[in-house]
Design an enzyme around this catalytic site. Structure first.
Site, PDB file in Angstrom:
ATOM      1  N   CYS A   3       0.804  -1.232   0.000  1.00 42.44           N
ATOM      2  CA  CYS A   3       0.000   0.000   0.000  1.00 42.44           C
ATOM      3  C   CYS A   3       0.838   1.284   0.000  1.00 42.44           C
ATOM      4  CB  CYS A   3      -0.995   0.006   1.157  1.00 42.44           C
ATOM      5  SG  CYS A   3      -0.301  -0.365   2.763  1.00 42.44           S
TER       6      CYS A   3
ATOM      7  N   CYS B 175      -3.746  -2.365  -0.588  1.00 39.45           N
ATOM      8  CA  CYS B 175      -2.675  -3.284  -0.200  1.00 39.45           C
ATOM      9  C   CYS B 175      -2.357  -4.310  -1.293  1.00 39.45           C
ATOM     10  CB  CYS B 175      -3.029  -3.985   1.103  1.00 39.45           C
ATOM     11  SG  CYS B 175      -3.244  -2.828   2.474  1.00 39.45           S
TER      12      CYS B 175
ATOM     13  N   LYS C  79      -6.084  -9.025  11.442  1.00 41.18           N
ATOM     14  CA  LYS C  79      -5.971  -7.568  11.330  1.00 41.18           C
ATOM     15  C   LYS C  79      -7.360  -7.017  11.036  1.00 41.18           C
ATOM     16  CE  LYS C  79      -3.424  -3.982   8.839  1.00 41.18           C
ATOM     17  NZ  LYS C  79      -2.504  -3.738   7.706  1.00 41.18           N
TER      18      LYS C  79
ATOM     19  N   GLU D   5      -8.646 -17.348  10.613  1.00 39.31           N
ATOM     20  CA  GLU D   5      -7.536 -16.732   9.871  1.00 39.31           C
ATOM     21  C   GLU D   5      -6.187 -17.101  10.497  1.00 39.31           C
ATOM     22  OE1 GLU D   5      -7.369 -14.833   7.184  1.00 39.31           O
ATOM     23  OE2 GLU D   5      -9.428 -14.198   6.803  1.00 39.31           O
TER      24      GLU D   5
ATOM     25  N   LYS E 199      -4.049  -7.396  15.558  1.00 41.06           N
ATOM     26  CA  LYS E 199      -3.946  -5.946  15.403  1.00 41.06           C
ATOM     27  C   LYS E 199      -5.308  -5.343  15.112  1.00 41.06           C
ATOM     28  CE  LYS E 199      -1.674  -2.480  12.472  1.00 41.06           C
ATOM     29  NZ  LYS E 199      -0.824  -2.224  11.313  1.00 41.06           N
TER      30      LYS E 199
HETATM   31 ZN   LIG Z   1      -1.129  -2.381   3.296  1.00 36.75          ZN
END
Ligand SMILES: [Zn+2]
Length: 222
Positions: free
Chosen positions: A17, A25, A91, A129, A144
């Site tokens: 990104c 991304c 994330k 995940e 995160k």
């Molecule tokens: Zn990214």
């Protein structure tokens, strides 16, 4: 960095990104949607380049499906089987990334990253995940942001036998700083408390903007 500090463990964040004109991304297909599979070889190339430059740990933060396996294969193929992968496995699409996006000027030009980042209410998807990234060859798993997702962190710690990392993001840091500047909170006390909470929930590794301050506080307490 590698030659300046040979003893330091270097972790390289792997994503596209910062380098795409649109700020997403991954690369886009003709319809303007993220092209997951076309992105994988680019991520693998970037990871290999960081490893060639001396990174010990490669940390993909893009959230494309299959990237851990692609990066593992690229590292092994380039003679770096000993380099580790720290996957940003869970994330979440979070409002707490705001200050970083502002500073890095990397908000996407259109749309948002919620299509490939995780939905905040969905804790079970996070576990899935994490499990997938482990199966693809991740050596360490990251959750995160940290503070609003301590339950995910604790569940990950209970379930998986690899080091679990947590990322205390820019908004978590900035909120405490802003409140302290107004005299509402004692910065050292609440920063320490926030880090303790993350550690107590199960993080063995914490990435935080408080790192330098916290290191000084810990040294003082010792
Ligand atoms: Zn990214």
């Amino acid at each position: 960095m590698r030659s300046a500090a040979p003893e330091l463990a270097l972790i390289a964040d792997v994503c596209l990104c910062e380098y795409t004109t649109h700020g997403h991304c991954g690369t886009l297909d003709d319809a303007g949607a993220i092209d997951n599979d076309a992105t994988l070889p680019l991520l693998a190339d970037a990871a290999r380049a960081y490893a060639d430059a001396g990174a010990d740990v490669l940390a993909p933060s893009d959230m494309m499906d299959g990237r851990v396996a692609a990066i593992r294969a690229a590292l092994d193929g380039a003679g770096h089987p000993e380099r580790a992968i720290l996957s940003y496995a869970a994330k979440f699409a979070s409002g707490f990334y705001g200050p970083f996006r502002e500073a890095a000027d990397c908000a996407p030009l259109f749309g948002d990253r919620a299509g490939y980042q995780m939905d905040p209410p969905n804790g079970r998807e996070a576990i899935a995940e994490l499990r997938d990234d482990l199966a693809e060859g991740a050596d360490l798993l990251m959750v995160k942001p940290a503070g609003p997702y301590l339950d995910v962190l604790a569940a990950a710690r209970a379930r998986f036998d690899v080091p679990i990392a947590a990322y205390q993001v820019s908004g978590e840091y900035a909120a405490l700083h802003a409140a302290a500047e107004r005299g509402w909170l004692d910065l050292r006390r609440v920063a320490t408390e926030s880090l303790l909470g993350i550690a107590r929930a199960g993080a063995g590794i914490i990435v935080t903007y408080f790192a330098l301050e916290a290191a000084a506080w810990l040294a003082e307490e010792r």
